[in-house]
Design an enzyme around this catalytic site. Structure first.
Site, PDB file in Angstrom:
ATOM      1  N   GLU A 290      -4.764  -9.636  -8.180  1.00 50.13           N
ATOM      2  CA  GLU A 290      -4.488  -8.833  -7.269  1.00 50.13           C
ATOM      3  C   GLU A 290      -2.837  -9.184  -7.274  1.00 50.13           C
ATOM      4  O   GLU A 290      -1.992  -8.191  -7.077  1.00 50.13           O
ATOM      5  CB  GLU A 290      -5.239  -9.257  -5.607  1.00 50.13           C
ATOM      6  CG  GLU A 290      -5.959  -9.064  -4.917  1.00 50.13           C
ATOM      7  CD  GLU A 290      -6.805  -7.651  -5.107  1.00 50.13           C
ATOM      8  OE1 GLU A 290      -5.711  -6.535  -5.129  1.00 50.13           O
ATOM      9  OE2 GLU A 290      -7.954  -7.501  -6.076  1.00 50.13           O
ATOM     10  N   TRP A 293      -1.974  -6.313  -9.726  1.00 53.59           N
ATOM     11  CA  TRP A 293      -1.911  -5.496  -9.560  1.00 53.59           C
ATOM     12  C   TRP A 293      -0.721  -4.485  -9.514  1.00 53.59           C
ATOM     13  O   TRP A 293      -0.189  -3.828  -9.455  1.00 53.59           O
ATOM     14  CB  TRP A 293      -3.069  -4.473  -8.867  1.00 53.59           C
ATOM     15  CG  TRP A 293      -4.301  -4.850  -8.922  1.00 53.59           C
ATOM     16  CD1 TRP A 293      -5.816  -5.214  -8.356  1.00 53.59           C
ATOM     17  CD2 TRP A 293      -4.359  -2.997  -9.137  1.00 53.59           C
ATOM     18  NE1 TRP A 293      -5.923  -4.529  -8.896  1.00 53.59           N
ATOM     19  CE2 TRP A 293      -6.140  -3.573  -9.244  1.00 53.59           C
ATOM     20  CE3 TRP A 293      -4.241  -2.073  -9.680  1.00 53.59           C
ATOM     21  CZ2 TRP A 293      -6.580  -2.493 -10.364  1.00 53.59           C
ATOM     22  CZ3 TRP A 293      -4.927  -1.414  -9.658  1.00 53.59           C
ATOM     23  CH2 TRP A 293      -6.232  -1.385 -10.454  1.00 53.59           C
ATOM     24  N   TRP A 321      -3.195  21.787  -1.945  1.00 53.48           N
ATOM     25  CA  TRP A 321      -3.051  21.367  -0.184  1.00 53.48           C
ATOM     26  C   TRP A 321      -2.892  21.769   0.591  1.00 53.48           C
ATOM     27  O   TRP A 321      -2.033  23.013   1.328  1.00 53.48           O
ATOM     28  CB  TRP A 321      -2.208  20.102   0.007  1.00 53.48           C
ATOM     29  CG  TRP A 321      -1.823  18.912  -1.344  1.00 53.48           C
ATOM     30  CD1 TRP A 321      -1.644  18.844  -2.548  1.00 53.48           C
ATOM     31  CD2 TRP A 321      -2.782  18.092  -1.572  1.00 53.48           C
ATOM     32  NE1 TRP A 321      -1.123  18.121  -3.602  1.00 53.48           N
ATOM     33  CE2 TRP A 321      -2.480  17.520  -2.825  1.00 53.48           C
ATOM     34  CE3 TRP A 321      -4.059  17.547  -1.466  1.00 53.48           C
ATOM     35  CZ2 TRP A 321      -3.728  15.791  -3.798  1.00 53.48           C
ATOM     36  CZ3 TRP A 321      -5.094  16.425  -1.772  1.00 53.48           C
ATOM     37  CH2 TRP A 321      -4.231  16.063  -3.187  1.00 53.48           C
ATOM     38  N   ASN A 356      -6.100  -4.285   3.883  1.00 47.72           N
ATOM     39  CA  ASN A 356      -6.373  -3.284   2.176  1.00 47.72           C
ATOM     40  C   ASN A 356      -7.638  -2.275   2.255  1.00 47.72           C
ATOM     41  O   ASN A 356      -7.504  -1.248   1.837  1.00 47.72           O
ATOM     42  CB  ASN A 356      -6.198  -4.468   0.941  1.00 47.72           C
ATOM     43  CG  ASN A 356      -6.960  -3.305  -0.048  1.00 47.72           C
ATOM     44  OD1 ASN A 356      -5.614  -1.882  -0.352  1.00 47.72           O
ATOM     45  ND2 ASN A 356      -7.578  -3.618  -0.588  1.00 47.72           N
ATOM     46  N   TRP A 374      -1.258  13.435  -0.697  1.00 47.05           N
ATOM     47  CA  TRP A 374      -1.217  11.910  -0.209  1.00 47.05           C
ATOM     48  C   TRP A 374       0.517  11.455  -0.183  1.00 47.05           C
ATOM     49  O   TRP A 374       0.322  10.617   0.003  1.00 47.05           O
ATOM     50  CB  TRP A 374      -1.664  11.542  -2.359  1.00 47.05           C
ATOM     51  CG  TRP A 374      -0.974  11.639  -2.976  1.00 47.05           C
ATOM     52  CD1 TRP A 374      -0.788  12.255  -4.182  1.00 47.05           C
ATOM     53  CD2 TRP A 374       0.322  11.096  -3.617  1.00 47.05           C
ATOM     54  NE1 TRP A 374      -0.332  12.711  -5.377  1.00 47.05           N
ATOM     55  CE2 TRP A 374       0.620  12.156  -4.891  1.00 47.05           C
ATOM     56  CE3 TRP A 374       0.833  10.012  -3.649  1.00 47.05           C
ATOM     57  CZ2 TRP A 374       1.343  11.244  -5.551  1.00 47.05           C
ATOM     58  CZ3 TRP A 374       1.987   9.266  -4.240  1.00 47.05           C
ATOM     59  CH2 TRP A 374       2.560  10.405  -5.311  1.00 47.05           C
ATOM     60  N   TRP A 397      -1.636   4.957  -3.835  1.00 48.24           N
ATOM     61  CA  TRP A 397      -2.025   6.510  -3.063  1.00 48.24           C
ATOM     62  C   TRP A 397      -2.405   7.296  -4.000  1.00 48.24           C
ATOM     63  O   TRP A 397      -3.895   8.002  -4.269  1.00 48.24           O
ATOM     64  CB  TRP A 397      -0.818   7.656  -1.905  1.00 48.24           C
ATOM     65  CG  TRP A 397      -1.056   6.792  -0.982  1.00 48.24           C
ATOM     66  CD1 TRP A 397       0.053   5.970  -0.194  1.00 48.24           C
ATOM     67  CD2 TRP A 397      -1.546   7.123   0.597  1.00 48.24           C
ATOM     68  NE1 TRP A 397      -0.483   5.498   1.150  1.00 48.24           N
ATOM     69  CE2 TRP A 397      -1.308   6.852   1.404  1.00 48.24           C
ATOM     70  CE3 TRP A 397      -2.172   8.528   0.557  1.00 48.24           C
ATOM     71  CZ2 TRP A 397      -1.776   6.839   2.443  1.00 48.24           C
ATOM     72  CZ3 TRP A 397      -3.258   8.343   1.805  1.00 48.24           C
ATOM     73  CH2 TRP A 397      -2.603   7.796   3.076  1.00 48.24           C
TER      74      TRP A 397
HETATM   75  C1  LIG Z   1      -3.650   3.601   0.333  1.00 56.18           C
HETATM   76  C2  LIG Z   1      -2.284   2.701   0.228  1.00 56.18           C
HETATM   77  C3  LIG Z   1      -1.128   2.048  -0.425  1.00 56.18           C
HETATM   78  C4  LIG Z   1      -0.715   0.706   0.258  1.00 56.18           C
HETATM   79  N1  LIG Z   1       1.050   0.595   0.127  1.00 56.18           N
HETATM   80  C5  LIG Z   1       1.442  -0.429  -0.370  1.00 56.18           C
HETATM   81  C6  LIG Z   1       2.601  -1.632  -0.111  1.00 56.18           C
HETATM   82  O1  LIG Z   1       3.541  -0.052  -0.119  1.00 56.18           O
HETATM   83  N2  LIG Z   1       2.753  -2.090  -0.639  1.00 56.18           N
HETATM   84  C7  LIG Z   1       2.083  -3.115  -0.827  1.00 56.18           C
HETATM   85  O2  LIG Z   1       2.582  -4.090  -1.748  1.00 56.18           O
HETATM   86  N3  LIG Z   1       0.890  -3.012  -1.002  1.00 56.18           N
HETATM   87  C8  LIG Z   1       0.660  -1.853  -0.434  1.00 56.18           C
HETATM   88  N4  LIG Z   1      -0.840  -1.662  -1.213  1.00 56.18           N
HETATM   89  C9  LIG Z   1      -1.798  -2.904  -1.607  1.00 56.18           C
HETATM   90  C10 LIG Z   1      -2.398  -3.652  -0.361  1.00 56.18           C
HETATM   91  O3  LIG Z   1      -2.957  -2.953   0.215  1.00 56.18           O
HETATM   92  C11 LIG Z   1      -1.714  -4.420   0.117  1.00 56.18           C
HETATM   93  O4  LIG Z   1      -0.736  -5.020  -1.178  1.00 56.18           O
HETATM   94  C12 LIG Z   1      -2.290  -5.393   0.640  1.00 56.18           C
HETATM   95  O5  LIG Z   1      -3.112  -5.149   1.762  1.00 56.18           O
HETATM   96  C13 LIG Z   1      -1.002  -6.271   1.140  1.00 56.18           C
HETATM   97  O6  LIG Z   1      -1.497  -7.382   2.231  1.00 56.18           O
HETATM   98  P1  LIG Z   1      -1.370  -8.700   1.899  1.00 56.18           P
HETATM   99  O7  LIG Z   1      -0.672  -9.443   1.080  1.00 56.18           O
HETATM  100  O8  LIG Z   1      -2.311  -9.914   2.709  1.00 56.18           O
HETATM  101  O9  LIG Z   1      -2.827  -8.886   0.103  1.00 56.18           O
HETATM  102  P2  LIG Z   1      -3.244  -9.887  -0.989  1.00 56.18           P
HETATM  103  O10 LIG Z   1      -4.796  -9.371  -0.411  1.00 56.18           O
HETATM  104  O11 LIG Z   1      -3.036 -11.333  -0.212  1.00 56.18           O
HETATM  105  O12 LIG Z   1      -2.914 -10.357  -1.974  1.00 56.18           O
HETATM  106  C14 LIG Z   1      -1.652 -10.867  -2.301  1.00 56.18           C
HETATM  107  C15 LIG Z   1      -0.416  -9.889  -3.351  1.00 56.18           C
HETATM  108  O13 LIG Z   1      -1.153  -9.438  -3.958  1.00 56.18           O
HETATM  109  C16 LIG Z   1      -0.456  -7.661  -4.054  1.00 56.18           C
HETATM  110  N5  LIG Z   1      -1.956  -6.891  -3.939  1.00 56.18           N
HETATM  111  C17 LIG Z   1      -2.832  -7.074  -3.205  1.00 56.18           C
HETATM  112  N6  LIG Z   1      -3.180  -6.229  -3.295  1.00 56.18           N
HETATM  113  C18 LIG Z   1      -2.558  -5.443  -4.025  1.00 56.18           C
HETATM  114  C19 LIG Z   1      -2.960  -3.094  -4.893  1.00 56.18           C
HETATM  115  N7  LIG Z   1      -3.827  -2.900  -4.324  1.00 56.18           N
HETATM  116  N8  LIG Z   1      -1.777  -3.570  -5.737  1.00 56.18           N
HETATM  117  C20 LIG Z   1      -0.810  -3.842  -5.518  1.00 56.18           C
HETATM  118  N9  LIG Z   1      -0.681  -4.639  -5.740  1.00 56.18           N
HETATM  119  C21 LIG Z   1      -1.451  -5.780  -4.463  1.00 56.18           C
HETATM  120  C22 LIG Z   1       0.515  -8.173  -2.762  1.00 56.18           C
HETATM  121  O14 LIG Z   1       1.770  -8.268  -2.957  1.00 56.18           O
HETATM  122  C23 LIG Z   1       0.274  -8.611  -1.758  1.00 56.18           C
HETATM  123  O15 LIG Z   1       0.884  -9.798  -0.679  1.00 56.18           O
HETATM  124  C24 LIG Z   1      -1.455  -0.262  -0.708  1.00 56.18           C
HETATM  125  C25 LIG Z   1      -2.548  -0.036  -0.785  1.00 56.18           C
HETATM  126  C26 LIG Z   1      -3.138   1.659  -0.751  1.00 56.18           C
HETATM  127  C27 LIG Z   1      -4.517   1.337  -1.346  1.00 56.18           C
END
Ligand SMILES: Cc1cc2nc3c(=O)[nH]c(=O)nc-3n(C[C@H](O)[C@H](O)[C@H](O)COP(=O)(O)OP(=O)(O)OC[C@H]3O[C@@H](n4cnc5c(N)ncnc54)[C@H](O)[C@@H]3O)c2cc1C
Length: 497
Positions: A290, A293, A321, A356, A374, A397
């Site tokens: 993650e 990502w 759209w 997420n 989007w 997105w």
């Molecule tokens: C439509 C959409 C919009 C999003 N917008 C953002 C946003 O503006 N900012 C943001 O930080 N994340 C975004 N995310 C990715 C993800 O949802 C969040 O990073 C995550 O939910 C944050 O929660 P956490 O810190 O508990 O994640 P954890 O599951 O604990 O993950 C640890 C860290 O890994 C990174 N991470 C995790 N998942 C992703 C992912 N899919 N893509 C990129 N990095 C990731 C984040 O930095 C996160 O804090 C988005 C996802 C979607 C589907």
């Protein structure tokens, strides 16, 4: 260069640290480099001006205010005052360096299309003035130009990217370091704004109560989250991370966005826990991916400068759209008639964060069931998320919409009922955020519009009055989206899947 206003030649000349998205003291390469050079001055600039990036959303402003307050206090404990200035760093940084009589200026790199020429220009100007300039790697584990395909280009697909990146992440993360002892530099003649004057906090109305209940912005809060997560939730993260009612993810995203904790610390601490307990290796690897990502998203905006505002796949750029303001409002306010969607949108509004799994569901609903651009959803997230991030938000997105680099197939349409039943089977999440449905039996909680009248009555639910009817029928919405996307496929050059 001689100090202009301070004029104390017997005092060691300072180094200036320009804080940006790195509001911490631990493992801070720019601060370390400055501290090695001598006494330290620190500045944060609220960058304002047409070509200086996207104006901050409301939730980001709230966070920034509190984070700067913490950083100011933490630096003050080391005798360093944080200078606050507002405006264009191309003018402010050279002027400040001159006024301080600084010998060097240090910052940690950012990767936005708009910020790179700004930094390069400032670097050239300072170097021309005879100052040493250090721009440091800190925000990422792998620089966007470090991870390359066999042919030397940028990766467009996550899995091979991360296969190549992970060993590099391990090597770099090992270098995480504490900042050496610091000496502050007294600069009484230098102007500093007051944080209050920046008006970052919402006033009328003040909607930030839920944010304050949920978060502790700042470095101490970030470190607490990381420790808590590793000790309590890393084991089981792989499964737990899909259940929105569980506190099973790290909630580090706003802290990482503002750089209140270094990505090296996060990676290293997870790695150390995995080494100490082999039982963590499966879940730990999923957590590391993650973080991968996040690296991948940053390299996407670096290599494809339009990525934050333009569909990566060309076929989507002329998509018709709908742009229906009433549908957009229903989605934003959690009044779509689909409980898991509404729960997510209300969690976002109250806490500035959304799980997420639910981000994917609400995003799919907006783009596919409602056929809204989007970027409409991305803009709402930008304004309301405390972790709103140019790279991760656009990547999330575009992934859901199917128009991104390594995207979900365009024909994948999340079913909000079955997603709810699968990931919130007992309804804890929906009941917490959509309390007007709390008394419905689990069988109908995710599909109240199929519930028998008598059961609705007993649960105190009056559809259309206490809770909305669906703003779009699922099957019709799904078919409409598939038809629209299929016609897009017919007219595209084949870059859809
Ligand atoms: C439509 C959409 C919009 C999003 N917008 C953002 C946003 O503006 N900012 C943001 O930080 N994340 C975004 N995310 C990715 C993800 O949802 C969040 O990073 C995550 O939910 C944050 O929660 P956490 O810190 O508990 O994640 P954890 O599951 O604990 O993950 C640890 C860290 O890994 C990174 N991470 C995790 N998942 C992703 C992912 N899919 N893509 C990129 N990095 C990731 C984040 O930095 C996160 O804090 C988005 C996802 C979607 C589907």
């Amino acid at each position: 260069m001689q100090p202009a206003s301070t004029g104390h030649s017997s005092v060691a000349r300072p180094s200036l640290v320009w804080f940006r998205e790195d509001l911490r003291m631990d493992d801070h390469p720019a601060l370390s480099a400055a501290a090695h050079a001598g006494p330290v001055c620190a500045v944060y600039i609220l960058e304002t001006g047409g070509d200086l990036g996207r104006p901050l959303g409301g939730a980001l402003k709230w966070w920034l205010h509190h984070s700067l307050m913490r950083l100011k206090a933490d630096l003050a404990d080391h005798g360093i005052s944080l200078i606050l200035q507002q405006g264009d760093p191309r003018k402010l940084i050279p002027a400040l360096a001159k006024d301080l009589g600084a010998t060097s200026v240090h910052w940690n790199r950012r990767y936005y299309a708009w910020s790179r020429p700004v930094d390069a220009g400032i670097k050239a100007e300072l170097t021309g003035l005879g100052l040493e300039v250090g721009s440091h790697k800190a925000q990422v584990l792998t620089e966007p130009w470090e991870v390359k395909t066999g042919a030397g280009g940028a990766f467009k697909v996550f899995t091979p990217f991360f296969r190549a990146a992970q060993p590099m992440c391990d090597t770099w993360a090992e270098l995480a370091a504490s900042v050496p002892p610091l000496t502050g530099h007294n600069a009484p003649d230098i102007h500093s704004d007051s944080l209050e004057d920046w008006n970052l906090l919402p006033k009328s109305p003040d909607w930030s109560g839920g944010l304050a209940e949920t978060w502790q912005p700042g470095e101490a809060g970030a470190q607490k989250r990381l420790t808590h997560f590793i000790e309590n939730a890393l084991l089981g993260y792989g499964e737990g991370r899909n259940i929105p009612s569980k506190p099973a993810t790290s909630c580090l995203s706003p802290h990482l966005h503002f750089g209140e904790i270094s990505i090296r610390r996060v990676w290293n601490n997870a790695r150390a826990a995995m080494r100490a307990s082999p039982a963590l290796s499966h879940d730990g690897q999923i957590f590391l991916s993650e973080l991968g990502w996040r690296e991948f998203s940053i390299q996407l905006i670096y290599h494809y400068e339009d990525f934050p505002q333009e569909s990566w796949k060309e076929a989507f750029r002329s998509f018709p759209w709908k742009n229906d303001p009433s549908a957009q409002r229903a989605w934003q306010s959690g009044q779509t008639g689909y409980p898991i969607v509404d729960a997510g949108m209300r969690q976002l509004w109250k806490t500035g964060w959304m799980h997420n799994r639910v981000r994917m569901i609400v995003a799919s609903f907006l783009v596919k069931h409602l056929l809204e651009d989007w970027r409409v959803g991305e803009a709402w997230f930008w304004d309301t998320l405390v972790d709103a991030d140019v790279a991760n938000n656009a990547a999330g997105w575009q992934w859901v919409a199917g128009c991104g680099a390594d995207a979900s197939p365009y024909f994948r349409i999340f079913n909000p009922m079955s997603q709810g039943e699968k990931f919130d089977p007992e309804g804890h999440y929906v009941r917490a955020w959509v309390p007007e449905l709390a008394k419905l039996p689990n069988k109908y909680l995710h599909r109240p519009f199929e519930c028998p009248t008598e059961t609705l009555r007993l649960a105190g639910v009056h559809l259309g009055r206490t809770y909305p009817l669906p703003i779009v029928n699922h099957e019709k919405g799904r078919k409409r989206a598939l038809d629209a996307l299929a016609s897009l496929k017919q007219h595209s050059s084949g870059d859809l899947v």
